[in-house]
Design an enzyme around this catalytic site. Structure first.
Site, short mmCIF file in Angstrom:
data_model
loop_
_atom_site.label_atom_id
_atom_site.label_comp_id
_atom_site.label_asym_id
_atom_site.label_seq_id
_atom_site.Cartn_x
_atom_site.Cartn_y
_atom_site.Cartn_z
N ASP A 50 64.46 -0.76 16.91
CA ASP A 50 65.74 -0.06 16.79
C ASP A 50 66.35 -0.33 15.42
OD1 ASP A 50 66.45 -2.68 17.24
OD2 ASP A 50 67.84 -2.26 18.90
N SER A 51 65.62 -1.11 14.58
CA SER A 51 66.00 -1.21 13.16
C SER A 51 65.89 0.16 12.49
CB SER A 51 65.12 -2.23 12.43
OG SER A 51 63.75 -2.00 12.72
N ASP A 89 61.39 -0.46 21.07
CA ASP A 89 62.66 -1.12 21.42
C ASP A 89 63.46 -0.25 22.37
OD1 ASP A 89 63.11 -3.66 20.41
OD2 ASP A 89 63.62 -2.91 18.40
N LYS A 119 60.38 -3.24 24.46
CA LYS A 119 60.94 -4.55 24.11
C LYS A 119 62.41 -4.58 24.46
CE LYS A 119 61.51 -6.02 19.62
NZ LYS A 119 62.98 -6.21 19.49
N GLU A 121 66.02 -7.14 24.35
CA GLU A 121 66.64 -8.33 23.77
C GLU A 121 67.38 -9.12 24.84
OE1 GLU A 121 69.14 -7.32 20.43
OE2 GLU A 121 67.52 -6.32 19.36
N GLU A 188 63.51 -14.53 16.72
CA GLU A 188 64.09 -14.11 15.45
C GLU A 188 65.08 -15.14 14.92
OE1 GLU A 188 65.47 -10.05 15.27
OE2 GLU A 188 66.42 -10.35 13.31
O1 KIV Z 1 64.18 -3.63 15.52
C1 KIV Z 1 63.40 -4.39 14.92
O2 KIV Z 1 62.86 -4.06 13.86
C2 KIV Z 1 63.13 -5.69 15.50
C3 KIV Z 1 62.38 -6.67 14.66
C4 KIV Z 1 63.26 -7.26 13.64
C5 KIV Z 1 61.70 -7.71 15.49
O3 KIV Z 1 63.52 -5.96 16.60
#
Ligand code: KIV
Length: 270
Positions: A50-51, A89, A119, A121, A188
């Site tokens: 989600d980056s 994510d 994924k 969090e 992280e």
């Molecule tokens: O969203 C992302 O890129 C991440 C990484 C920093 C692990 O969760």
């Protein structure tokens, strides 16, 4: 050195890599063209992070990205990838506090993008959602330490779990996620000694970002490690290129050629 010889990386391959102490390589990708290069280079895991909210859409945090947008990125990546395991994510607001919604969101990601895993969090706070998604046969990767979707709770992006209480909770959460059946865990921005402890204590692979070298694998955001995004330079980031400058220079050269009537030349026309 190239990665595992597997023709298609699965969650089982990652587990074997941990047992054989073969390091796992993971990078983010959000589009077809980049994912194709990253996959052909031999990366083990591609994270459709989600980056994307930051590096693709220009938001300050990861919170605004939607489920539809993540599915768009994930399906673009899936059309390019033949070897890497692709993890997506789950965006903020699609799994916290409501395990039924979590399951429906995960099913949409898997059905509409054809990805391999999701994924989430968090630890104990999201364990019910993790259980429910796992019970549908969807592989889940955990993510502890600095969890950017909780930025409004933390207030800053500093190193997490430096104090005993938070470190103890992190170890408990790691155990909880591993026991629930998650196949891997991102750690992280936490102290290296804590990441090493977690890696020793749980049976599933740990993938670190700013978590030192004693973890089972490493992940970086593609745009950061390629030097496309120059505004982000934490201590843990190693830049493997300076694409911001290289792309800018190429564009400047093109503009110059157009203005000076050097492009196209005779060979470049019909
Ligand atoms: O969203 C992302 O890129 C991440 C990484 C920093 C692990 O969760």
């Amino acid at each position: 050195m190239k990665s595992s010889k597997a023709t298609k990386v699965t969650t089982h391959v990652l587990q074997e890599m941990k047992l054989k102490q073969e390091k796992i390589s993971m990078l983010t990708a959000y589009d077809y063209s980049m994912a194709r290069i990253v996959d052909r280079a031999g990366i083990d895991v591609i994270l459709v992070g989600d980056s994307a909210a930051n590096v693709m859409a220009g938001y300050k945090t990861t919170l605004p990205i939607t489920l539809n947008e993540m599915i768009y990125h994930a399906s673009s990546v899936m059309r390019a990838v033949s070897r890497a395991l692709v993890v997506v994510d789950m965006p903020f607001g699609t799994y916290q506090g409501n395990s039924r919604e979590a399951l429906l969101s995960a099913i949409r990601i898997m059905k509409e993008s054809n990805a391999n895993a999701v994924k989430l969090e968090g630890g104990s706070e999201i364990i019910e959602s993790a259980h429910r998604i796992l019970s549908a046969g969807i592989p889940v990767m955990g993510h502890l330490g600095l969890t950017p979707q909780s930025i409004n709770k933390f207030g800053t992006y500093v190193v997490r779990a430096t104090q005993e209480e938070e470190a103890t909770k992190l170890v408990e959460d790691a155990r909880l996620l591993a026991e629930a059946g998650c196949f891997a865990l991102v750690l992280e921005k936490i102290p290296a000694v804590l990441a090493e402890k977690v890696t020793r204590e749980i049976s599933i692979p740990t993938i670190g970002i700013g978590a030192g070298s004693q973890v089972d694998g490493q992940v970086l955001v593609l745009h950061d490690m390629l030097g496309i995004n120059q505004e982000f330079s934490p201590r843990f980031l190693r830049r493997y290129n300076n694409l911001y400058e290289e792309i800018k220079k190429s564009v400047e050269n093109y503009i110059g050629d157009v203005k000076e009537r050097k492009f196209p030349n005779e060979k470049e026309q019909y």
